[in-house]
Design an enzyme around this catalytic site. Structure first.
Site, short mmCIF file in Angstrom:
data_model
loop_
_atom_site.label_atom_id
_atom_site.label_comp_id
_atom_site.label_asym_id
_atom_site.label_seq_id
_atom_site.Cartn_x
_atom_site.Cartn_y
_atom_site.Cartn_z
N ASN A 45 0.91 -1.17 -0.03
CA ASN A 45 -0.12 0.07 0.09
C ASN A 45 0.95 1.18 0.09
O ASN A 45 1.66 1.58 0.99
CB ASN A 45 -0.86 -0.02 1.25
CG ASN A 45 -1.89 1.19 1.20
OD1 ASN A 45 -1.41 2.35 0.80
ND2 ASN A 45 -3.00 0.94 1.86
N GLU A 95 -3.72 1.82 -3.17
CA GLU A 95 -3.77 3.37 -2.88
C GLU A 95 -3.07 4.17 -3.67
O GLU A 95 -2.09 4.99 -3.08
CB GLU A 95 -3.74 3.59 -1.22
CG GLU A 95 -5.04 3.54 -0.60
CD GLU A 95 -4.88 4.24 0.77
OE1 GLU A 95 -5.55 5.26 1.03
OE2 GLU A 95 -4.20 3.78 1.69
N TYR A 194 -7.34 -3.77 -2.71
CA TYR A 194 -7.38 -2.92 -1.73
C TYR A 194 -8.62 -2.80 -1.14
O TYR A 194 -9.71 -2.46 -1.68
CB TYR A 194 -7.32 -1.69 -2.22
CG TYR A 194 -7.23 -0.29 -1.25
CD1 TYR A 194 -6.78 -0.71 0.09
CD2 TYR A 194 -7.91 0.74 -1.39
CE1 TYR A 194 -6.74 0.48 0.96
CE2 TYR A 194 -7.83 1.86 -0.49
CZ TYR A 194 -7.31 1.59 0.83
OH TYR A 194 -7.53 2.46 1.64
N ASP A 245 -3.82 -4.87 0.56
CA ASP A 245 -4.29 -4.41 1.66
C ASP A 245 -5.78 -4.95 2.02
O ASP A 245 -6.60 -4.52 1.60
CB ASP A 245 -4.35 -2.97 1.79
CG ASP A 245 -4.58 -2.43 3.08
OD1 ASP A 245 -5.18 -3.14 3.95
OD2 ASP A 245 -4.67 -0.93 3.09
N HIS A 358 2.70 2.32 5.25
CA HIS A 358 2.59 0.81 5.06
C HIS A 358 3.99 0.29 4.60
O HIS A 358 4.77 1.00 3.96
CB HIS A 358 1.51 0.08 4.23
CG HIS A 358 0.20 0.40 4.54
ND1 HIS A 358 -0.60 -0.82 4.78
CD2 HIS A 358 -0.93 1.31 4.81
CE1 HIS A 358 -2.12 -0.50 5.02
NE2 HIS A 358 -1.74 0.98 5.13
#
Length: 370
Positions: A45, A95, A194, A245, A358
């Site tokens: 991420n 992201e 995600y 994630d 992250h």
């Protein structure tokens, strides 16, 4: 239904302040020569891809003489990230925060992962899934969510059949890379994820904009949709690799200093996830999940390191590194890939976190001589 992807071509002890990649064995990337019998998957991420493809304005400034303030952590380029990880087969990014219509940034990302002329280092193909939901993906000028999968060009040319999105998500959260059989390597479906973060914020119907529950409710819907997608792929003969994630910390050891248990909806979301993806899970799950046929997935980090070794992927900024952290990012694999799993780890250092909140994680699968 498939959609074609948009391509531009309990309390755990705290981790050390600086911990190198946690792995059972030294990871072995593909280096500069592709080996189809060997697959290394990284997931990260990145919390905004911008710093990795543009020079920050602070880089033009020099610190004042005698200043004791350390310089801010600057992001490496994407090529630097790939090089540091020994040129993995696939890098799944979450992201990325790119607007769907931002062709300039997409082109910049594509160019940034290509090898320079005359350079023997590998190049990568770039695939995006970016949000087009006008009701649920509106924040930050639509620069929100989004996933990007980088695939080594030589690996892509030899084994990849298709890279696609899914028709049940409009928030830019899923990319599916499907491969063909090659040597001892089976058909694989490598899914960049995600997952939804459960909150009490409203979720709206993406077609009408009408209220349709909360983000907690949507999270449970996505669990079920992903479960159904993976089951369908396995029934077609694919072995699944789910990387990304997941926005779930599975067990007490996966949260430091504590696993999040309040509000109660987080516990319900966790139980639902366990019931859908881990057939032998000890958590009860929801009635809806219990009615479905659970998947028999393997958590690669736990498979390699057991149930007592801590390892974390989320290190929020604004707190000392390691003082508060969770393992919410995972790489899950189908049971049929268990014998192929060679190593797995997490890159737990501030340098690897870079400008994100992250750190990357990875796993290696080997298919030669099976």
């Amino acid at each position: 239904m498939e959609k074609k992807s948009k391509r531009s071509s309990s309390v755990s002890p705290p981790p050390p302040k600086r911990r190198k990649s946690v792995g059972a064995t030294k990871r072995s990337g593909l280096s500069t020569d592709v080996q189809v019998g060997h697959l290394t998957v990284y997931s990260w991420n990145i919390n905004g891809i911008g710093p990795f493809v543009q020079r920050p304005i602070t880089s033009f400034c020099k610190p004042s003489p005698g200043s004791s303030t350390p310089p801010a952590q600057e992001a490496s380029s994407l090529r630097d990230v790939l090089r540091r990880q020994d040129w993995p087969s696939i890098l799944c990014l979450q992201e990325v925060k790119i607007r769907e219509d931002d062709e300039s940034t997409k082109t910049t990302v594509e160019r940034s992962v290509m090898s320079a002329d005359g350079n023997a280092e590998p190049s990568y193909k770039t695939f995006f899934c970016l949000p087009c939901d006008k009701y649920n993906a509106r924040g930050f000028g639509r620069k929100i969510y989004g996933v990007c999968t980088l695939i080594r060009t030589d690996f892509f040319d030899k084994v990849v059949n298709n890279v696609r999105t899914v028709d049940w998500d409009a928030e830019g959260r899923f990319l599916v890379c499907e491969t063909r059989v090659s040597g001892m390597m089976p058909r694989l479906a490598i899914i960049n994820v995600y997952a939804v973060n459960g909150t009490e914020a409203p979720y709206k119907d993406p077609q009408t904009g009408e209220p349709a529950g909360t983000r907690h409710d949507r999270k449970l819907q996505v669990h079920k949709r992903l479960q159904t997608e993976c089951r369908a792929l396995e029934e077609k003969g694919f072995a699944c690799i789910v990387a990304g994630d997941l926005n779930i910390a599975r067990k007490p050891i996966d949260g430091h200093p504590n696993l999040r248990t309040f509000p109660k909806r987080h516990c319900l979301n966790r139980a639902d996830f366990e019931a859908r993806f881990f057939r032998n899970s000890q958590q009860g799950g929801t009635a809806a999940a219990a009615d479905d046929q659970a998947l028999d997935f393997i958590d690669t980090f736990r498979q390699v390191h057991g149930e007592s070794r801590p390892g974390y992927t989320y290190y929020p900024r604004g707190k000392p590194f390691g003082s508060s952290c969770d393992r919410v990012d995972m790489i899950l694999i189908s049971q049929s890939l268990k014998a192929s799993l060679q190593a797995a780890g997490i890159c737990e250092t501030p340098a690897d976190r870079s400008s994100s909140d992250h750190v990357p994680l990875w796993c290696t699968l080997g298919f030669e001589g099976e």
